[in-house]
Design an enzyme around this catalytic site. Sequence first.
Site, PDB file in Angstrom:
ATOM      1  N   ALA A  68       3.375   1.573  -2.524  1.00  0.00           N
ATOM      2  CA  ALA A  68       3.782   1.062  -1.250  1.00  0.00           C
ATOM      3  C   ALA A  68       2.797   0.318  -0.358  1.00  0.00           C
ATOM      4  CB  ALA A  68       4.340   2.188  -0.517  1.00  0.00           C
ATOM      5  N   THR A  69       1.531   0.358  -0.472  1.00  0.00           N
ATOM      6  CA  THR A  69       0.330  -0.358   0.211  1.00  0.00           C
ATOM      7  C   THR A  69       0.784  -1.769  -0.034  1.00  0.00           C
ATOM      8  OG1 THR A  69      -1.014   1.677   0.296  1.00  0.00           O
ATOM      9  CG2 THR A  69      -2.174  -0.507   0.568  1.00  0.00           C
ATOM     10  N   ASN A 141       4.392  10.519   7.513  1.00  0.00           N
ATOM     11  CA  ASN A 141       3.594  11.247   6.543  1.00  0.00           C
ATOM     12  C   ASN A 141       2.906  12.529   6.942  1.00  0.00           C
ATOM     13  OD1 ASN A 141       1.941   9.300   7.561  1.00  0.00           O
ATOM     14  ND2 ASN A 141       0.415   9.860   6.113  1.00  0.00           N
ATOM     15  N   GLN A 169       8.066   8.482   2.756  1.00  0.00           N
ATOM     16  CA  GLN A 169       8.335   9.845   2.632  1.00  0.00           C
ATOM     17  C   GLN A 169       9.850  10.213   2.921  1.00  0.00           C
ATOM     18  OE1 GLN A 169       6.100  12.082   2.401  1.00  0.00           O
ATOM     19  NE2 GLN A 169       4.207  10.761   2.367  1.00  0.00           N
ATOM     20  N   SER A 186       7.633   4.377  -2.847  1.00  0.00           N
ATOM     21  CA  SER A 186       6.572   4.595  -3.582  1.00  0.00           C
ATOM     22  C   SER A 186       7.029   5.534  -4.687  1.00  0.00           C
ATOM     23  CB  SER A 186       5.537   5.072  -2.873  1.00  0.00           C
ATOM     24  OG  SER A 186       4.379   5.650  -3.886  1.00  0.00           O
ATOM     25  N   HIS A 188       5.491   7.647  -6.481  1.00  0.00           N
ATOM     26  CA  HIS A 188       4.762   9.140  -6.710  1.00  0.00           C
ATOM     27  C   HIS A 188       4.959  10.030  -5.543  1.00  0.00           C
ATOM     28  CE1 HIS A 188       1.093   9.047  -4.001  1.00  0.00           C
ATOM     29  NE2 HIS A 188       1.568   7.814  -3.970  1.00  0.00           N
ATOM     30  N   THR A 224       2.105  -8.711 -14.300  1.00  0.00           N
ATOM     31  CA  THR A 224       2.937  -8.212 -15.562  1.00  0.00           C
ATOM     32  C   THR A 224       3.481  -6.765 -15.187  1.00  0.00           C
ATOM     33  OG1 THR A 224       1.755  -9.570 -17.031  1.00  0.00           O
ATOM     34  CG2 THR A 224       2.908  -7.642 -17.867  1.00  0.00           C
ATOM     35  N   CYS A 311      -4.784   9.668   2.601  1.00  0.00           N
ATOM     36  CA  CYS A 311      -5.382   8.289   2.489  1.00  0.00           C
ATOM     37  C   CYS A 311      -6.435   8.498   3.517  1.00  0.00           C
ATOM     38  CB  CYS A 311      -4.011   7.518   2.798  1.00  0.00           C
ATOM     39  SG  CYS A 311      -2.779   7.438   1.598  1.00  0.00           S
TER      40      CYS A 311
END
Length: 367
Positions: A68-69, A141, A169, A186, A188, A224, A311
């Site tokens: 996501a960053t 978050n 989130q 994201s 994860h 890739t 983070c």
Amino acid sequence: MTYLDYQATTPLAPQALAAMLPWLEAQHANPHSAHAPGRAARAAVEVGRESIAALMPPGGTVAFTSGATEALNWAIKGTQGPIVTLATEHAAVLDTVAAEARMGRDLTVLPVKPDGLVDLHVAERAIVPETGLVAAMLVNNEIGVIQPVAALAELAHRAGALMLCDAVQGYGRIDVPDGCDMVAASAHKLHGPKGIGALWLRDGVMPAPLLHGGGQEAPGRSGTLSPALCAGFGAAARLAAASRAGDMAHVATLFYAACDALEVGGKGGWQLNGSPTDRYPGNLNLRLDGLDVARLMSECRDIAFSAGSACASGSGRPSHVLRAIGLTDAQARSSIRIGFGRDTTRDALLAALDRIDRAARTQRMAA
């Protein structure tokens, strides 16, 4: 170990792992190659893409990113014009818009109310015809509040601006509003693998490339792709779609059980940070005035919970989100975040909270 840090990351779903394993063990082809193994790898990527897109608004394209960053950086740096965002955004947004401002781009950071929600009247005055981009997080978050993204998108479009939603989130848990033009997600945070995210782009929206190279992703992202990560993300998205109602009911039950057990807002002294109603119930951000959170975490080492955003851990600074809702530095430093979800049992949660509560009260008695 009792895991209560779902906002930092979620356990990898067995279905996601199963989807990844063939591409980690034996199927190693580059998905951008034209031969048969490459085409098979590409097919796995596209299956994942379609599953992820199914949880986005209609009429758009999913571009894979490293997370996501990257997606948020791409969306912000790839657009033009003044930016309007919120004081409680993730650092991936706030630091990026600050970098853009240092290069001369106009920036407005809107305050939030004590409940963590933006005042739409203030937003309406700030989002003017010159505005190029409005960026807002769907579910915060740190404190779990759900921002009125649909209303912000309407204000953005009325001014001729694009709407970027950080849905990390909320994606797969609550609906992403149709009015969004760009959406970051994201894997994860949705029981998928780390190292992969996505930027959904409404048809016709094409931010300038952030990464230059082969242009493997149609919207202009180079690099890739990993069939394993794409397949894992897709499997996690399919599972989220199938289990969303049950997952939401489960975390809501846990939220109310936790609040009752800790007597949140009552004589126990625990206070909820953020709106009690406009929130995702799998997030419980609490403060107990005078609490030494570092000591509490040391005393409860077999419980994984957080003092704030993963983070920003180790920064030594009080949470910018908690400061934005009006908490003092001392109150912000006396807050903890409990995150739970699909794999959390009621008994495990309540046992962990009892441990945390007893350790916190021992602190207060000793003070």
